[in-house]
Enzyme design. Structure first.
Site, PDB file in Angstrom:
ATOM      1  N   TRP A  23      -6.946 -14.049 -15.074  1.00 10.32           N
ATOM      2  CA  TRP A  23      -8.359 -14.367 -15.333  1.00 10.32           C
ATOM      3  C   TRP A  23      -8.579 -14.773 -16.782  1.00 10.32           C
ATOM      4  O   TRP A  23      -9.354 -15.683 -17.069  1.00 10.32           O
ATOM      5  CB  TRP A  23      -9.267 -13.207 -14.922  1.00 10.32           C
ATOM      6  CG  TRP A  23      -9.190 -12.944 -13.455  1.00 10.32           C
ATOM      7  CD1 TRP A  23      -8.704 -11.825 -12.842  1.00 10.32           C
ATOM      8  CD2 TRP A  23      -9.572 -13.831 -12.387  1.00 10.32           C
ATOM      9  NE1 TRP A  23      -8.767 -11.964 -11.478  1.00 10.32           N
ATOM     10  CE2 TRP A  23      -9.289 -13.172 -11.166  1.00 10.32           C
ATOM     11  CE3 TRP A  23     -10.123 -15.123 -12.334  1.00 10.32           C
ATOM     12  CZ2 TRP A  23      -9.537 -13.749  -9.920  1.00 10.32           C
ATOM     13  CZ3 TRP A  23     -10.371 -15.705 -11.089  1.00 10.32           C
ATOM     14  CH2 TRP A  23     -10.078 -15.023  -9.911  1.00 10.32           C
TER      15      TRP A  23
ATOM     16  N   ASP B 229     -14.962  -9.900 -20.085  1.00  9.10           N
ATOM     17  CA  ASP B 229     -15.019 -10.039 -18.631  1.00  9.10           C
ATOM     18  C   ASP B 229     -14.769  -8.649 -18.060  1.00  9.10           C
ATOM     19  O   ASP B 229     -13.659  -8.130 -18.131  1.00  9.10           O
ATOM     20  CB  ASP B 229     -13.935 -11.030 -18.188  1.00  9.10           C
ATOM     21  CG  ASP B 229     -13.870 -11.205 -16.675  1.00  9.10           C
ATOM     22  OD1 ASP B 229     -14.604 -10.496 -15.956  1.00  9.10           O
ATOM     23  OD2 ASP B 229     -13.076 -12.050 -16.213  1.00  9.10           O
TER      24      ASP B 229
ATOM     25  N   LYS C  88     -16.765  -6.886  -7.187  1.00 12.32           N
ATOM     26  CA  LYS C  88     -15.709  -5.879  -7.319  1.00 12.32           C
ATOM     27  C   LYS C  88     -16.334  -4.484  -7.335  1.00 12.32           C
ATOM     28  O   LYS C  88     -16.080  -3.674  -6.477  1.00 12.32           O
ATOM     29  CB  LYS C  88     -14.919  -6.085  -8.610  1.00 12.32           C
ATOM     30  CG  LYS C  88     -13.834  -7.174  -8.683  1.00 12.32           C
ATOM     31  CD  LYS C  88     -13.973  -8.369  -7.845  1.00 12.32           C
ATOM     32  CE  LYS C  88     -12.831  -9.353  -7.924  1.00 12.32           C
ATOM     33  NZ  LYS C  88     -12.756 -10.192  -9.096  1.00 12.32           N
TER      34      LYS C  88
HETATM   35  C1  LIG Z   1     -12.454 -11.572  -9.494  1.00  9.69           C
HETATM   36  C2  LIG Z   1     -12.428 -11.797 -10.946  1.00  9.69           C
HETATM   37  C3  LIG Z   1     -12.916 -12.992 -11.510  1.00  9.69           C
HETATM   38  C4  LIG Z   1     -13.429 -14.130 -10.676  1.00  9.69           C
HETATM   39  O1  LIG Z   1     -14.664 -13.829 -10.214  1.00  9.69           O
HETATM   40  P1  LIG Z   1     -15.564 -14.901  -9.400  1.00  9.69           P
HETATM   41  O2  LIG Z   1     -16.855 -14.167  -9.292  1.00  9.69           O
HETATM   42  O3  LIG Z   1     -14.871 -15.118  -8.100  1.00  9.69           O
HETATM   43  O4  LIG Z   1     -15.647 -16.134 -10.196  1.00  9.69           O
HETATM   44  C5  LIG Z   1     -12.899 -13.110 -12.884  1.00  9.69           C
HETATM   45  N1  LIG Z   1     -12.441 -12.125 -13.672  1.00  9.69           N
HETATM   46  C6  LIG Z   1     -11.973 -10.967 -13.175  1.00  9.69           C
HETATM   47  C7  LIG Z   1     -11.478  -9.898 -14.097  1.00  9.69           C
HETATM   48  C8  LIG Z   1     -11.955 -10.769 -11.792  1.00  9.69           C
HETATM   49  O5  LIG Z   1     -11.493  -9.618 -11.284  1.00  9.69           O
END
Ligand SMILES: *Cc1c(COP(=O)(O)O)cnc(C)c1O
Length: 362
Positions: free
Chosen positions: A104, A173, A197
């Protein structure tokens, strides 16, 4: 008719707290006496106003955010943030630091490069297949921000504590670990988390932004891509993802009223993850892939002695009502995602199954 529910170890979209799902079910046809579903009412109604404001207030209380911070809801997932962050904050030739700790982070970096923005990748754990979180990083004091991925969903690593960035605001993030523990939020200029998540359904990204960051946003960006649009309209410049925000509001309520806050949540998460990691440490059959000091509370990644056994493990686990244990397609192996909503009962069921599987196949 009884409802079948399995032990859900999916990485995302992932398990939601059962009381939240039940409340959705119970109020789905008649939301707060409106005679309509929450998916049928106007986002300009008093009912929805209450929902979104409550989601914001609870988020602020849980994370102890003062009035310097705003909570926004933006569509496009965490992936849209990879693009919006450099677009909004890297103007006039200023630069940013990025730490690369996995898939990511790599994608976040790629989106800055597509836009021709100048960044410095100040540390990376790619040399060891992203199995650890780098330490003693030398951040640039003139950077506009320092970007990290607090939890690496695919590799199963997590920052145990946040780095000293010489006063430069951290942008993190937190898609897969927001609300898993209390935060010292002062260090952060912006936090973002795709909801699916740890805090809700897919379709919305929670963005926590410090007000001074908003001052960096130029007027020249299209409305839907700049933070100031969402900030000035309480995330309702256009129709927001109402159902996702409604569910986040219920998850925040569950965290506050049922769990009792983030200190308590962290204690529960430490206990849950500890049970699995202790098992790896006393077994030659299951091997954790993350280095000990970098282990994630949320995504527990592990290998079995060979790929045939891993496939068998995932298949037999599902036959025993445990789903989502296959590792990400890019890395293989196994992964148990044990977000806030995953109960200790699910962990215990998994450990019992793992012990039995080892005794039969070890
Ligand atoms: C799942 C995830 C993403 C992507 O998320 P989307 O909402 O599908 O764009 C980005 N960063 C992390 C750490 C993730 O676990």
């Amino acid at each position: 008719m009884s409802t079948k529910r399995i032990h859900n170890f999916n990485a995302g979209p992932a398990a939601l707290p059962l009381p939240v799902l039940e409340e959705i079910q119970n109020s789905f046809l008649d939301f707060k006496g409106s005679g309509m579903s929450v998916t049928e009412i106007s986002h300009r109604s008093k009912w929805f106003d209450e929902v979104i404001n409550d989601a914001v207030e609870r988020t602020k209380r849980l994370l102890k955010l003062d009035d310097n911070y705003e909570v926004l809801f933006i569509q496009g997932g965490a992936s849209m943030q990879f693009c919006m962050i450099p677009m909004n904050f890297l103007t006039n030739g200023n630069t940013a630091d990025y730490v690369n700790t996995g898939t990511w982070s790599t994608k976040a970096i790629k989106e800055t490069e597509i836009q021709g923005k100048k960044i410095n990748v100040v540390a990376s754990s790619e040399d060891k297949n992203f199995s650890y979180i780098p330490e003693n990083i030398d951040f640039n004091s003139e950077a506009a921000f320092a970007h990290i991925t607090s939890n690496n969903t695919i590799k199963g690593t997590q920052w145990a504590s946040f780095p000293d960035t010489k006063g430069v605001p951290i942008i993190s993030d937190m898609s897969s670990d927001i609300m898993c523990r209390p935060l010292d939020v002062d260090k952060f200029g912006l936090i973002y988390a795709g909801a699916q998540k740890n805090i809700g359904p897919a379709g919305v990204c929670m963005v926590i932004i410090r007000k001074d960051m908003l001052e960096m946003v130029p007027d020249t960006i299209p409305s839907m891509l700049k933070y100031t649009t969402y900030s000035s309209k309480n995330s309702m410049y256009n129709t927001p993802p109402c159902f996702s925000i409604y569910t986040i509001h219920l998850v925040m309520k569950w965290l506050e009223e049922t769990i009792g806050g983030l200190e308590k949540m962290e204690e529960i998460n430490q206990n849950k993850a500890g049970i699995l990691y202790n098992m790896f440490d006393s077994s030659d059959f299951y091997n954790g892939t993350a280095e000990k000091g970098s282990r994630s509370l949320m995504n527990v990644t592990f290998r079995l002695p060979n790929e045939e056994l891993e496939a068998k493990f995932v298949k037999e686990a599902l036959e025993n009502e445990m789903g989502g244990l296959k590792g990400h397609r890019s890395v293989g192996g196994c992964r148990a995602s044990i977000y806030n909503a995953t109960s200790i009962d699910s962990i215990n069921a998994l450990v019992d199954f793992m012990k039995l599987f080892e005794s039969k196949n070890g």
